[in-house]
Design a protein around this motif. Structure first.
Motif, PDB file in Angstrom:
ATOM      1  N   GLU A 159       5.238 -31.953 -37.284  1.00 54.06           N
ATOM      2  CA  GLU A 159       4.530 -30.873 -36.586  1.00 54.06           C
ATOM      3  C   GLU A 159       5.499 -29.838 -36.026  1.00 54.06           C
ATOM      4  OE1 GLU A 159       2.004 -34.448 -36.794  1.00 54.06           O
ATOM      5  OE2 GLU A 159       4.037 -34.153 -36.035  1.00 54.06           O
ATOM      6  N   ALA A 160       6.629 -30.290 -35.492  1.00 51.31           N
ATOM      7  CA  ALA A 160       7.625 -29.348 -34.961  1.00 51.31           C
ATOM      8  C   ALA A 160       8.168 -28.457 -36.077  1.00 51.31           C
ATOM      9  CB  ALA A 160       8.759 -30.106 -34.274  1.00 51.31           C
ATOM     10  N   VAL A 161       8.449 -29.052 -37.230  1.00 51.78           N
ATOM     11  CA  VAL A 161       8.930 -28.275 -38.377  1.00 51.78           C
ATOM     12  C   VAL A 161       7.827 -27.339 -38.861  1.00 51.78           C
ATOM     13  CG1 VAL A 161       9.722 -28.412 -40.775  1.00 51.78           C
ATOM     14  CG2 VAL A 161      10.610 -30.022 -39.075  1.00 51.78           C
ATOM     15  N   SER A 162       6.613 -27.855 -38.989  1.00 52.97           N
ATOM     16  CA  SER A 162       5.492 -27.031 -39.441  1.00 52.97           C
ATOM     17  C   SER A 162       5.286 -25.836 -38.532  1.00 52.97           C
ATOM     18  CB  SER A 162       4.203 -27.859 -39.494  1.00 52.97           C
ATOM     19  OG  SER A 162       4.282 -28.854 -40.476  1.00 52.97           O
ATOM     20  N   ARG A 163       5.422 -26.054 -37.224  1.00 52.84           N
ATOM     21  CA  ARG A 163       5.213 -24.955 -36.285  1.00 52.84           C
ATOM     22  C   ARG A 163       6.257 -23.858 -36.481  1.00 52.84           C
ATOM     23  NH1 ARG A 163       4.316 -26.255 -30.132  1.00 52.84           N
ATOM     24  NH2 ARG A 163       6.286 -27.352 -30.410  1.00 52.84           N
ATOM     25  N   ILE A 164       7.499 -24.228 -36.706  1.00 49.45           N
ATOM     26  CA  ILE A 164       8.539 -23.212 -36.926  1.00 49.45           C
ATOM     27  C   ILE A 164       8.263 -22.448 -38.221  1.00 49.45           C
ATOM     28  CG2 ILE A 164      10.997 -22.839 -37.401  1.00 49.45           C
ATOM     29  CD1 ILE A 164      10.302 -23.477 -34.442  1.00 49.45           C
ATOM     30  N   LEU A 165       7.868 -23.147 -39.265  1.00 53.63           N
ATOM     31  CA  LEU A 165       7.570 -22.478 -40.530  1.00 53.63           C
ATOM     32  C   LEU A 165       6.330 -21.592 -40.395  1.00 53.63           C
ATOM     33  CD1 LEU A 165       8.367 -25.354 -43.053  1.00 53.63           C
ATOM     34  CD2 LEU A 165       9.849 -23.465 -42.322  1.00 53.63           C
ATOM     35  N   ALA A 166       5.322 -22.080 -39.667  1.00 55.22           N
ATOM     36  CA  ALA A 166       4.123 -21.272 -39.431  1.00 55.22           C
ATOM     37  C   ALA A 166       4.468 -20.032 -38.616  1.00 55.22           C
ATOM     38  CB  ALA A 166       3.064 -22.108 -38.714  1.00 55.22           C
ATOM     39  N   LEU A 167       5.294 -20.192 -37.597  1.00 55.90           N
ATOM     40  CA  LEU A 167       5.715 -19.060 -36.781  1.00 55.90           C
ATOM     41  C   LEU A 167       6.441 -18.031 -37.636  1.00 55.90           C
ATOM     42  CD1 LEU A 167       5.949 -17.780 -33.972  1.00 55.90           C
ATOM     43  CD2 LEU A 167       8.052 -19.112 -33.647  1.00 55.90           C
ATOM     44  N   THR A 168       7.249 -18.504 -38.561  1.00 61.77           N
ATOM     45  CA  THR A 168       7.969 -17.609 -39.461  1.00 61.77           C
ATOM     46  C   THR A 168       6.993 -16.783 -40.295  1.00 61.77           C
ATOM     47  OG1 THR A 168       9.780 -19.217 -39.572  1.00 61.77           O
ATOM     48  CG2 THR A 168       9.742 -17.498 -41.261  1.00 61.77           C
ATOM     49  N   MET A 169       5.888 -17.405 -40.698  1.00 65.46           N
ATOM     50  CA  MET A 169       4.901 -16.690 -41.507  1.00 65.46           C
ATOM     51  C   MET A 169       4.088 -15.690 -40.700  1.00 65.46           C
ATOM     52  SD  MET A 169       3.355 -19.557 -44.000  1.00 65.46           S
ATOM     53  CE  MET A 169       4.415 -20.811 -44.656  1.00 65.46           C
ATOM     54  N   ILE A 170       3.774 -16.015 -39.452  1.00 68.45           N
ATOM     55  CA  ILE A 170       2.860 -15.148 -38.698  1.00 68.45           C
ATOM     56  C   ILE A 170       3.559 -14.153 -37.773  1.00 68.45           C
ATOM     57  CG2 ILE A 170       1.031 -16.867 -38.789  1.00 68.45           C
ATOM     58  CD1 ILE A 170       1.560 -17.366 -35.767  1.00 68.45           C
ATOM     59  N   VAL A 171       4.857 -14.284 -37.596  1.00 73.78           N
ATOM     60  CA  VAL A 171       5.549 -13.447 -36.613  1.00 73.78           C
ATOM     61  C   VAL A 171       5.410 -11.956 -36.903  1.00 73.78           C
ATOM     62  CG1 VAL A 171       7.858 -13.433 -37.686  1.00 73.78           C
ATOM     63  CG2 VAL A 171       7.641 -13.341 -35.190  1.00 73.78           C
ATOM     64  N   ASP A 172       5.211 -11.594 -38.163  1.00 72.33           N
ATOM     65  CA  ASP A 172       5.064 -10.173 -38.500  1.00 72.33           C
ATOM     66  C   ASP A 172       3.605  -9.710 -38.467  1.00 72.33           C
ATOM     67  OD1 ASP A 172       4.138 -11.423 -40.792  1.00 72.33           O
ATOM     68  OD2 ASP A 172       5.361 -10.243 -42.172  1.00 72.33           O
ATOM     69  N   GLY A 173       2.697 -10.590 -38.070  1.00 77.72           N
ATOM     70  CA  GLY A 173       1.307 -10.201 -37.904  1.00 77.72           C
ATOM     71  C   GLY A 173       0.387 -10.571 -39.046  1.00 77.72           C
ATOM     72  N   HIS A 174       0.920 -11.127 -40.108  1.00 82.32           N
ATOM     73  CA  HIS A 174       0.062 -11.550 -41.218  1.00 82.32           C
ATOM     74  C   HIS A 174       0.778 -12.607 -42.063  1.00 82.32           C
ATOM     75  CE1 HIS A 174       2.630  -8.603 -43.241  1.00 82.32           C
ATOM     76  NE2 HIS A 174       2.338  -9.228 -44.351  1.00 82.32           N
ATOM     77  N   VAL A 175      -0.005 -13.360 -42.806  1.00 82.06           N
ATOM     78  CA  VAL A 175       0.530 -14.370 -43.716  1.00 82.06           C
ATOM     79  C   VAL A 175       0.238 -13.913 -45.136  1.00 82.06           C
ATOM     80  CG1 VAL A 175       0.395 -16.770 -44.478  1.00 82.06           C
ATOM     81  CG2 VAL A 175       0.123 -16.228 -42.050  1.00 82.06           C
ATOM     82  N   SER A 176       1.270 -13.813 -45.939  1.00 86.81           N
ATOM     83  CA  SER A 176       1.049 -13.427 -47.330  1.00 86.81           C
ATOM     84  C   SER A 176       1.101 -14.674 -48.216  1.00 86.81           C
ATOM     85  CB  SER A 176       2.094 -12.412 -47.783  1.00 86.81           C
ATOM     86  OG  SER A 176       3.334 -13.043 -48.014  1.00 86.81           O
ATOM     87  N   PRO A 177       0.366 -14.660 -49.325  1.00 83.93           N
ATOM     88  CA  PRO A 177       0.395 -15.800 -50.247  1.00 83.93           C
ATOM     89  C   PRO A 177       1.809 -16.117 -50.739  1.00 83.93           C
ATOM     90  CG  PRO A 177      -1.429 -14.346 -50.791  1.00 83.93           C
ATOM     91  CD  PRO A 177      -0.611 -13.645 -49.744  1.00 83.93           C
ATOM     92  N   SER A 178       2.644 -15.097 -50.902  1.00 85.70           N
ATOM     93  CA  SER A 178       4.012 -15.340 -51.369  1.00 85.70           C
ATOM     94  C   SER A 178       4.824 -16.112 -50.328  1.00 85.70           C
ATOM     95  CB  SER A 178       4.708 -14.024 -51.732  1.00 85.70           C
ATOM     96  OG  SER A 178       4.753 -13.150 -50.627  1.00 85.70           O
ATOM     97  N   GLU A 179       4.518 -15.919 -49.047  1.00 83.41           N
ATOM     98  CA  GLU A 179       5.212 -16.673 -48.003  1.00 83.41           C
ATOM     99  C   GLU A 179       4.799 -18.135 -48.027  1.00 83.41           C
ATOM    100  OE1 GLU A 179       5.891 -13.180 -44.661  1.00 83.41           O
ATOM    101  OE2 GLU A 179       4.018 -14.320 -44.631  1.00 83.41           O
ATOM    102  N   VAL A 180       3.516 -18.385 -48.212  1.00 78.65           N
ATOM    103  CA  VAL A 180       3.031 -19.764 -48.310  1.00 78.65           C
ATOM    104  C   VAL A 180       3.654 -20.446 -49.524  1.00 78.65           C
ATOM    105  CG1 VAL A 180       0.983 -21.227 -48.600  1.00 78.65           C
ATOM    106  CG2 VAL A 180       0.874 -19.194 -47.119  1.00 78.65           C
TER     107      VAL A 180
END
Length: 142
Positions: A10-31
């Motif tokens: 969960e700690a790792v997932s949260r950092i990766l999720a934060l990396t995806m959303i920090v710019d305000g959106h999640v793109s399929p290429s990031e996932v």
């Protein structure tokens, strides 16, 4: 803010999720970039764990936002630093950091908020002197 065990999936997932959303959106290429990371399965990160952690992160950030109706949630740099402290294993730090770099480069647009997060991770995990060199080297490799 939800609390997770140090170095947990969960700690790792949260950092990766934060990396995806920090710019305000999640793109399929990031996932897709995240899913290419070979260590995720070994670290116990499956789709359910990541999805749950992403949802919890978004709920936590929205709950703490001072102006939720503005359509933008600012992430406090101190919060970023606190979340980064949940990853303490040096090998895991390297793997997560490299995945963060892959994620921020995946959509072909490097946002300043993404750069800030990746640099803060490098400073937290590798030290001040190495942070700029690490990010510059990763940027050239991508």
């Amino acid at each position: 803010m939800h609390t997770y065990s140090i170095n947990s999936p969960e700690a790792v997932s949260r950092i990766l999720a934060l990396t995806m959303i920090v710019d305000g959106h999640v793109s399929p290429s990031e996932v897709h970039a995240m899913h290419r990371a070979e260590y995720l399965e070994q670290a116990g990160i499956d789709d359910d764990t990541f999805d749950r952690t992403l949802r919890e992160l978004c709920e936590d950030l929205l709950g703490a936002a001072s102006n939720r109706h503005a359509g933008m949630v600012e992430i406090d740099p101190r919060l970023m630093d606190a979340l980064l402290l949940d990853i303490r294993d040096p090998l895991l730090q390297i793997r997560v950091w490299r995945t963060m770099v892959d994620i921020v480069h995946a959509d072909g647009h490097l946002d300043t908020r993404e750069t800030t997060l990746v640099r803060r991770a490098a400073r937290a995990w590798f030290g001040q002197d190495r942070a700029e060199d690490a990010f510059s080297t990763a940027a050239l490799a991508s």
